[in-house]
Write an enzyme that holds these catalytic residues in place. Sequence first.
Site, PDB file in Angstrom:
ATOM      1  N   HIS A   1       0.811  -1.222   0.000  1.00 33.01           N
ATOM      2  CA  HIS A   1       0.000   0.000   0.000  1.00 33.01           C
ATOM      3  C   HIS A   1       0.844   1.272   0.000  1.00 33.01           C
ATOM      4  CE1 HIS A   1      -4.024  -1.833   0.656  1.00 33.01           C
ATOM      5  NE2 HIS A   1      -3.265  -2.849   1.043  1.00 33.01           N
TER       6      HIS A   1
ATOM      7  N   ASP B   1       3.698   9.434  -0.960  1.00 28.62           N
ATOM      8  CA  ASP B   1       2.501   8.697  -0.559  1.00 28.62           C
ATOM      9  C   ASP B   1       2.237   7.600  -1.586  1.00 28.62           C
ATOM     10  OD1 ASP B   1       0.233   8.124   0.915  1.00 28.62           O
ATOM     11  OD2 ASP B   1      -0.465  10.198   0.975  1.00 28.62           O
TER      12      ASP B   1
HETATM   13  P1  ADQ Z   1      -2.809   6.169   4.651  1.00 25.84           P
HETATM   14  O1  ADQ Z   1      -1.395   6.582   4.772  1.00 25.84           O
HETATM   15  O2  ADQ Z   1      -3.547   6.003   5.915  1.00 25.84           O
HETATM   16  O3  ADQ Z   1      -2.962   4.840   3.755  1.00 25.84           O
HETATM   17  P2  ADQ Z   1      -4.736   7.592   2.830  1.00 25.84           P
HETATM   18  O4  ADQ Z   1      -4.700   6.827   1.569  1.00 25.84           O
HETATM   19  O5  ADQ Z   1      -4.849   9.059   2.622  1.00 25.84           O
HETATM   20  O6  ADQ Z   1      -3.467   7.359   3.752  1.00 25.84           O
HETATM   21  O7  ADQ Z   1      -5.977   7.121   3.686  1.00 25.84           O
HETATM   22  C1  ADQ Z   1      -6.355   7.785   4.849  1.00 25.84           C
HETATM   23  C2  ADQ Z   1      -7.797   7.419   5.207  1.00 25.84           C
HETATM   24  O8  ADQ Z   1      -8.058   7.904   6.518  1.00 25.84           O
HETATM   25  C3  ADQ Z   1      -8.803   8.060   4.261  1.00 25.84           C
HETATM   26  O9  ADQ Z   1      -9.799   7.111   3.963  1.00 25.84           O
HETATM   27  C4  ADQ Z   1      -9.380   9.227   5.082  1.00 25.84           C
HETATM   28  O10 ADQ Z   1     -10.740   9.463   4.847  1.00 25.84           O
HETATM   29  C5  ADQ Z   1      -9.181   8.775   6.512  1.00 25.84           C
HETATM   30  N1  ADQ Z   1      -8.868   9.947   7.360  1.00 25.84           N
HETATM   31  C6  ADQ Z   1      -7.767  10.711   7.315  1.00 25.84           C
HETATM   32  N2  ADQ Z   1      -7.835  11.701   8.229  1.00 25.84           N
HETATM   33  C7  ADQ Z   1      -9.006  11.550   8.852  1.00 25.84           C
HETATM   34  C8  ADQ Z   1      -9.655  12.252   9.912  1.00 25.84           C
HETATM   35  N3  ADQ Z   1      -9.101  13.295  10.517  1.00 25.84           N
HETATM   36  N4  ADQ Z   1     -10.863  11.803  10.303  1.00 25.84           N
HETATM   37  C9  ADQ Z   1     -11.424  10.729   9.698  1.00 25.84           C
HETATM   38  N5  ADQ Z   1     -10.861  10.031   8.715  1.00 25.84           N
HETATM   39  C10 ADQ Z   1      -9.670  10.430   8.302  1.00 25.84           C
HETATM   40  C11 ADQ Z   1      -2.037   3.900   3.163  1.00 25.84           C
HETATM   41  C12 ADQ Z   1      -1.009   4.522   2.215  1.00 25.84           C
HETATM   42  C13 ADQ Z   1      -1.707   5.338   1.146  1.00 25.84           C
HETATM   43  C14 ADQ Z   1      -2.720   4.461   0.391  1.00 25.84           C
HETATM   44  C15 ADQ Z   1      -3.629   3.718   1.367  1.00 25.84           C
HETATM   45  C16 ADQ Z   1      -4.491   2.669   0.641  1.00 25.84           C
HETATM   46  O11 ADQ Z   1      -0.083   5.328   2.945  1.00 25.84           O
HETATM   47  O12 ADQ Z   1      -0.781   5.889   0.229  1.00 25.84           O
HETATM   48  O13 ADQ Z   1      -3.531   5.278  -0.434  1.00 25.84           O
HETATM   49  O14 ADQ Z   1      -2.856   3.032   2.350  1.00 25.84           O
HETATM   50  O15 ADQ Z   1      -3.725   1.775  -0.094  1.00 25.84           O
END
Ligand code: ADQ
Length: 588
Positions: free
Chosen positions: A204, A405
């Site tokens: 991921h 990311d």
């Molecule tokens: P993450 O590093 O966690 O995921 P991301 O893909 O942006 O990053 O996902 C974050 C999730 O958390 C989103 O669904 C978002 O809605 C939720 N979120 C973030 N801040 C929040 C808040 N304050 N309140 C509620 N919800 C919140 C890892 C990898 C990424 C990759 C994903 C999936 O680092 O690059 O996209 O896995 O493979």
Amino acid sequence: MSGTDSSASRSACNSKGSMIVVSNRLPFILKRNEKTGELERKASAGGLVTAVAPVVIRGSGIWVGWPGIHLDDPNEKIPESNPNDKTPTAGLLSEKIVPIHAEPKLFDSYYNGCCNGTFWPLFHSMPDRATFIADHWKAYIKCNEEFAEKTVHALHLLKQQKGKNGNSPPIVWVHDYHLMLAANWIRQRAEEDEIKCKLAFFLHIPFPPWDIFRLFPWSDEVLQGILGCDMVGFHITDYCLNFIDCCQRNLGCRVDRKNLLVELGGRTICVRPLPIGVPFDRFVQLAQNAKPVLSTNQQVILGVDRLDYTKGLVHRLKAFERLLEKYPEHIEKVVLLQISVPSRTDVKEYQDLKEGMDQLVGRINGRFTTPNWSPIRYIYGCVGQDELAAFYRDAAAALVTPLRDGMNLVAKEFVACQINKPPGVLIVSPFAGAGEMMHEALICNPYELDDAAEVIHRALIMPEDERTVRMNHLRRREQLNDVDSWMKAFLKAMDSLEEEADDIGATSMQPVTIDDFDEYLSKYIGYTQKLALLLDYDGTLAPIAPHPDLATLPLETKHTLQRLSNMSDVYIAIISGRNVDNVKNMVS
Ligand code: ADQ
């Protein structure tokens, strides 16, 4: 564009064999009820769980993972889901869960030490933040062995079960950087026990280039572990190529970069880009139903992230400060709303980041605040999905500017929620997987603060028609490539997608529409950022004439072609049965 059109690609899919998912965490966490002392499930609502859990459940599969709690008695029964539970894991029976138990100190060394202290920064190309500690690596090996052993146990459970997927071999799908060694042991032990299975791995986060990856002292073992799989998936082609490069340079494997293949020990491993999507229609629905939460006439620029140093939060605040310095007309008109969910709070690096953010927000607010307005609103906490959808829907722009990311789901969720007119503007970093494919967003290098300020300014003053065109394209792509289509693409890559009669009919019978044509072209035009025009000459550019020499270009067409040929991102080719010199004469 309607946000809820259904398409054949988004119908539910099934796997040919039962699926065993192996991930660091189970798709829910266990908590002990303080009053009753009973264990209870607490749901997780991520896109991954939404897409994968139904396939596991329908195929009578199993989920292997850590339950989020260290149990004194490892044999304590996992509770069934609450009868009112409407989440995708509600149907996952406790007999279909294989929990991992690990001694707390060992688990901490594996999880906080090796996974988050070493692999997370290293794979995000931040080696200075990485620690290389032999004991953490030993803990990683031990925990991966435990996951492998429990997965083999799950394979035995499936063998005993006479289910609907009895004839096809089960698929074992190992997830993420926590479990890069497990596959090889699963393969060996399954072979010893004469159990057939197909093995896949999905990362991921980014896979780094070789000169970063090789800093890890035990990098060969990591590659060998991953190569225990039949198929290895990454979000984008760049990560696939980095991985293939490492296999060739570290292990001396024979590789095929064009077809994305690696050979090791007489086996051929497929490497595939499988960009993850979000549950698009669910976000549309949330956005349609969510009550407004922003009571302001000011334009809101939104940031939503885990509080992690890879997400570029400090750079983002500084770019916003630069915007206010350079364009004071935005003072009292614009607010930056940053929502940061606490993450890995027991790690010092993350505690320092929290402190740094608090100070920076205070400094910028102190500098610019007026009696009626503060430039930054900062929420340190998790917000519910309804509220999140309302923030996404009502923001004038979203700043998704990680330093690095794997993909970034926030960019995609924001786009899905843009149901209002005029839509907001997405600003995305080229160092996120999402930035590779969301071409109609404004691209912003988070390291370049001046330029980042310019991009934010451009988003704030962007005319409505430009916002609309950009957002329509972005939404269409994300709707087509949602999380269910990711799941399908994975099963296809494993040759394990059960074709439904409806699907076969849908693809072969449906007439090609203008939208399909747009979609087809956007793959090429979008990817290269260049436009290729292939133009037929006789009867298209020039009217049919009694003799070929009389079929000359109308003056207006000639001028248009000249203007187009002066654009650096447009290529023009003329298709004709005439010889080349003759065509050249006719158009010059
Ligand atoms: P993450 O590093 O966690 O995921 P991301 O893909 O942006 O990053 O996902 C974050 C999730 O958390 C989103 O669904 C978002 O809605 C939720 N979120 C973030 N801040 C929040 C808040 N304050 N309140 C509620 N919800 C919140 C890892 C990898 C990424 C990759 C994903 C999936 O680092 O690059 O996209 O896995 O493979």
